[in-house]
Design a protein around this motif. Structure first.
Motif, mmCIF file in Angstrom:
data_model
loop_
_atom_site.group_PDB
_atom_site.id
_atom_site.type_symbol
_atom_site.label_atom_id
_atom_site.label_comp_id
_atom_site.label_asym_id
_atom_site.label_seq_id
_atom_site.Cartn_x
_atom_site.Cartn_y
_atom_site.Cartn_z
ATOM 1 N N ALA A 82 54.390 85.696 47.434
ATOM 2 C CA ALA A 82 53.881 84.430 46.897
ATOM 3 C C ALA A 82 52.621 84.613 46.059
ATOM 4 O O ALA A 82 52.192 83.675 45.379
ATOM 5 C CB ALA A 82 53.602 83.460 48.050
ATOM 6 N N ARG A 83 52.032 85.797 46.091
ATOM 7 C CA ARG A 83 50.753 85.992 45.409
ATOM 8 C C ARG A 83 50.809 85.748 43.902
ATOM 9 O O ARG A 83 49.876 85.159 43.335
ATOM 10 C CB ARG A 83 50.220 87.399 45.705
ATOM 11 N N PRO A 84 51.869 86.189 43.185
ATOM 12 C CA PRO A 84 51.863 85.962 41.731
ATOM 13 C C PRO A 84 51.754 84.498 41.336
ATOM 14 O O PRO A 84 51.107 84.165 40.338
ATOM 15 C CB PRO A 84 53.197 86.568 41.277
ATOM 16 N N LEU A 85 52.394 83.608 42.109
ATOM 17 C CA LEU A 85 52.332 82.180 41.773
ATOM 18 C C LEU A 85 50.894 81.684 41.780
ATOM 19 O O LEU A 85 50.411 81.108 40.795
ATOM 20 C CB LEU A 85 53.177 81.374 42.763
ATOM 21 N N LEU A 93 53.758 78.617 55.997
ATOM 22 C CA LEU A 93 52.299 78.749 56.010
ATOM 23 C C LEU A 93 51.860 80.122 55.503
ATOM 24 O O LEU A 93 50.819 80.247 54.837
ATOM 25 C CB LEU A 93 51.764 78.507 57.423
ATOM 26 N N ARG A 94 52.650 81.137 55.790
ATOM 27 C CA ARG A 94 52.335 82.473 55.272
ATOM 28 C C ARG A 94 52.443 82.494 53.750
ATOM 29 O O ARG A 94 51.639 83.141 53.074
ATOM 30 C CB ARG A 94 53.287 83.493 55.894
ATOM 31 N N VAL A 95 53.414 81.788 53.204
ATOM 32 C CA VAL A 95 53.557 81.696 51.748
ATOM 33 C C VAL A 95 52.328 81.011 51.141
ATOM 34 O O VAL A 95 51.809 81.440 50.107
ATOM 35 C CB VAL A 95 54.851 80.947 51.380
ATOM 36 N N VAL A 99 49.700 82.371 48.261
ATOM 37 C CA VAL A 99 49.297 81.665 47.042
ATOM 38 C C VAL A 99 47.774 81.693 46.897
ATOM 39 O O VAL A 99 47.232 81.936 45.819
ATOM 40 C CB VAL A 99 49.821 80.214 47.065
ATOM 41 N N ALA A 100 47.077 81.462 48.008
ATOM 42 C CA ALA A 100 45.613 81.410 47.967
ATOM 43 C C ALA A 100 45.005 82.771 47.652
ATOM 44 O O ALA A 100 44.131 82.900 46.785
ATOM 45 C CB ALA A 100 45.077 80.897 49.300
#
Length: 438
Positions: A76-79, A131-133, A137-138
């Protein structure tokens, strides 16, 4: 006000002033609290595998599923990174720097309040995954934004130490998680851990996150971004579009060194405490004590390698540090394979060698011009971290059966060799370039 493309600084400009030291301290402390929120999940992988999947699930399968949820945070980090970097290049670094830590605190707190599988069935792992996703993102906006923020607050000849100090602060977050988890394992039994003890690190993490939000109220916008605003030098098109069109080489180099960073942190620091219990049968207390020592050594190693980067150049420091990482990781896992007689000192040595990751942000920050720096760094770092960080835990779990207990060391060695190849392609020098984006 420092220009985005400044002349070679004078000796006076080379010194870190009180304001710059305050910025580095607050940024590093806030980063430590946020990164704790992100990584504490992996330290609780074993109890989470028991709590969030049905009883009777094979332990290795439940553990693999938890690692899959852990990996989802990386995917989810790239988003988060791309969106926050876009607005960071157009609206300012500080705004996104503060938003990211708030977006981390909330899901961390909610994980600590989640019902488990025995209470709500299959919905429990689904909620944990969601919640992990959100955490992913954060953190996708936090880490690259933090590197850009501190790099643009210091003289160009101190960019290496500035980025390394922030990275060191992030690793202190790992240390906090390791120490807290070790204390919980020592003070309460397994039944109490499953009943309520696992919630404590997440609940505290939520509080830590909101403290970090408050701390960042005292930071100011970077001089580089303020100068771009004054000169109307902000990107006149989508920053990421310009990055992909004009800075492909910088993106490729940044992705490769991010792989090295990922392998070092995820395997040596985050996964090893669990691996030494499951594969090498060390008790949890010894595993987490070793990890605490290694994390402390890592925090120190980041500062040392960052200072060396300013002195000898990022390319030379990266090559030497990657070679040290390769040797230290093999030494650790060979010792584990032969009885773990020297586990603690070798884990400390490996942790210090992982400190070479303190050089990685300098390589990336100096690769992109200021107008697209946040977007270029964030895209490269987060996409690479999503791929390698997401695949590493399940890949290590799968290759242990195929390649034996040295599989983690083999993987780290490949990533270290990739960093040495990047370093060989960089122009070496004893000082940083005149500007971090020039």
């Amino acid at each position: 006000m420092r220009s985005p493309v400044a002349a070679r600084p004078s000796p006076v400009d080379d010194r870190l002033g009180r304001s710059e030291l305050k910025t580095l301290t607050l940024a590093a402390l806030g980063g430590a609290l946020e990164f704790y929120d992100f990584v504490v999940f992996v330290f609780l992988a074993l109890p989470l595998s028991e709590l969030f999947f049905p009883k009777g699930t094979s332990p290795w399968l439940a553990q693999l599923q938890v690692y899959g949820i852990f990996a989802a945070g990386y995917l989810a980090r790239p988003l988060g990174g791309i969106v926050m970097a876009h607005y960071g290049d157009l609206l300012g670094r500080k705004r996104m720097f503060t938003l990211s830590v708030f977006l981390m605190a909330l899901p961390t707190l909610l994980i600590g309040l989640l019902p488990v599988y025995a209470q709500i069935g299959a919905l429990a792992p689904v909620m944990l995954l969601v919640l992990r996703v959100l955490q992913g993102v954060a953190v996708g906006g936090e880490v690259p934004g933090a590197w850009v923020f501190v790099a643009e607050h210091v003289p160009p000849s101190r960019v290496g130490f500035a980025c390394a100090s922030l990275t060191s602060g992030l690793t202190v977050g790992i240390l906090i998680g390791s120490l807290l988890t070790a204390a919980i394992h020592q003070r309460i039994g397994h039944d109490a851990l499953l009943a309520w003890g696992w919630r404590l690190p997440f609940l505290l993490g939520g509080v830590f996150g909101f403290v970090a939000v408050w701390l960042r109220r005292w930071l100011r916008e970077t001089p580089v971004f303020e100068a771009m605003q004054a000169q109307r030098a902000l990107a006149d098109e989508l920053p990421l579009k310009r990055v992909l069109r004009a800075h492909g080489g910088a993106v490729a180099r940044s992705m490769v060194v991010t792989w090295t960073l990922t392998a070092a942190i995820v395997v040596v620091i985050l996964m090893t405490p669990t691996l030494v219990q499951v594969v090498f049968h060390l008790p949890p207390s010894v595993a987490f004590l070793g990890n605490s020592v290694a994390s402390a050594a890592l925090a120190l190693g980041c500062l040392v390698f960052g200072a060396l980067s300013d002195r000898f150049g990022p390319a030379r420091t990266l090559a030497a540090g990657a070679a040290a990482l390769l040797l230290a990781t093999y030494a650790l896992y060979l010792d584990l394979h032969h009885g773990a007689a020297h586990f603690l000192p070798l884990y400390a040595l490996a942790g210090f060698a992982v400190g070479v990751v303190g050089v990685v942000p300098t390589v990336m920050v100096t690769a992109f011009p200021p107008s697209v720096r946040f977007s270029g760094l964030s895209f490269s770092y987060n996409v690479a971290y999503a791929v390698f960080g997401g695949l590493t835990p399940p890949l290590i779990g799968a290759t242990l059966k195929a390649f034996g207990p040295l599989a983690p060391a083999h993987y780290v060695a490949l990533a270290a060799l990739a960093a040495i190849a990047v370093a060989a392609g960089l122009r070496t020098g004893r000082r940083m370039p005149p500007s971090p984006g020039a």
